[in-house]
Design a protein around this motif. Sequence first.
Motif, PDB file in Angstrom:
ATOM      1  N   ARG A  58       0.778  -1.145  -0.067  1.00 37.00           N
ATOM      2  CA  ARG A  58       0.102  -0.043   0.092  1.00 37.00           C
ATOM      3  C   ARG A  58       0.812   1.242   0.079  1.00 37.00           C
ATOM      4  N   PHE A  59       2.224   1.112  -0.325  1.00 40.09           N
ATOM      5  CA  PHE A  59       3.242   2.020  -0.491  1.00 40.09           C
ATOM      6  C   PHE A  59       3.472   2.923   1.044  1.00 40.09           C
ATOM      7  N   ALA A  60       3.243   2.053   1.922  1.00 40.10           N
ATOM      8  CA  ALA A  60       3.485   2.607   3.458  1.00 40.10           C
ATOM      9  C   ALA A  60       4.871   2.160   3.739  1.00 40.10           C
ATOM     10  N   LYS A  61       5.517   2.941   4.574  1.00 42.73           N
ATOM     11  CA  LYS A  61       6.855   2.552   5.336  1.00 42.73           C
ATOM     12  C   LYS A  61       6.560   1.837   6.499  1.00 42.73           C
ATOM     13  N   ALA A  62       7.176   0.722   6.634  1.00 39.43           N
ATOM     14  CA  ALA A  62       6.826  -0.289   7.692  1.00 39.43           C
ATOM     15  C   ALA A  62       8.153  -0.485   8.520  1.00 39.43           C
ATOM     16  N   ILE A  63       8.096  -0.397   9.862  1.00 39.82           N
ATOM     17  CA  ILE A  63       9.097  -0.669  10.792  1.00 39.82           C
ATOM     18  C   ILE A  63       8.581  -1.951  11.751  1.00 39.82           C
ATOM     19  N   ILE A  64       9.520  -2.711  12.106  1.00 41.38           N
ATOM     20  CA  ILE A  64       9.084  -3.769  12.965  1.00 41.38           C
ATOM     21  C   ILE A  64       9.970  -3.514  14.236  1.00 41.38           C
ATOM     22  N   LEU A  65       9.366  -3.533  15.353  1.00 36.97           N
ATOM     23  CA  LEU A  65      10.291  -3.417  16.725  1.00 36.97           C
ATOM     24  C   LEU A  65       9.980  -4.622  17.698  1.00 36.97           C
ATOM     25  N   THR A  66      10.675  -4.993  18.270  1.00 40.88           N
ATOM     26  CA  THR A  66      10.879  -5.952  19.211  1.00 40.88           C
ATOM     27  C   THR A  66       9.848  -5.574  20.329  1.00 40.88           C
ATOM     28  N   GLU A  67       9.460  -6.013  21.481  1.00 40.90           N
ATOM     29  CA  GLU A  67       8.689  -5.636  22.328  1.00 40.90           C
ATOM     30  C   GLU A  67       9.413  -4.516  23.368  1.00 40.90           C
ATOM     31  N   SER A  68      10.697  -4.886  23.528  1.00 38.95           N
ATOM     32  CA  SER A  68      11.541  -3.855  24.304  1.00 38.95           C
ATOM     33  C   SER A  68      11.826  -2.770  23.556  1.00 38.95           C
ATOM     34  N   GLN A  69      11.977  -2.917  22.362  1.00 39.69           N
ATOM     35  CA  GLN A  69      12.307  -1.620  21.310  1.00 39.69           C
ATOM     36  C   GLN A  69      11.196  -0.780  21.342  1.00 39.69           C
TER      37      GLN A  69
END
Length: 79
Positions: A58-69
Amino acid sequence: MQEEKFYIVAAGGYLPRPVVEEIVIKESEMSESEDDFVDFEDYKTYILDEAAAEFEQRFAKAIILTESQAKSVGVYLPK
């Protein structure tokens, strides 16, 4: 059984507003999958890559974080 929690933060593209989603990955779900995975790390990488790809389509930027981050940066965590 191993279980890990991640958060995906996505914004831009066709998203009307930023999105935060919780992703819980369970080792037990790996054994139920039809795909072959070498180990839990391989399965986890696959799930997280697919989650990010859904937003990127959908042309979005995505970032994945750990729970602690996520906790350390104060991301709004869904209830």
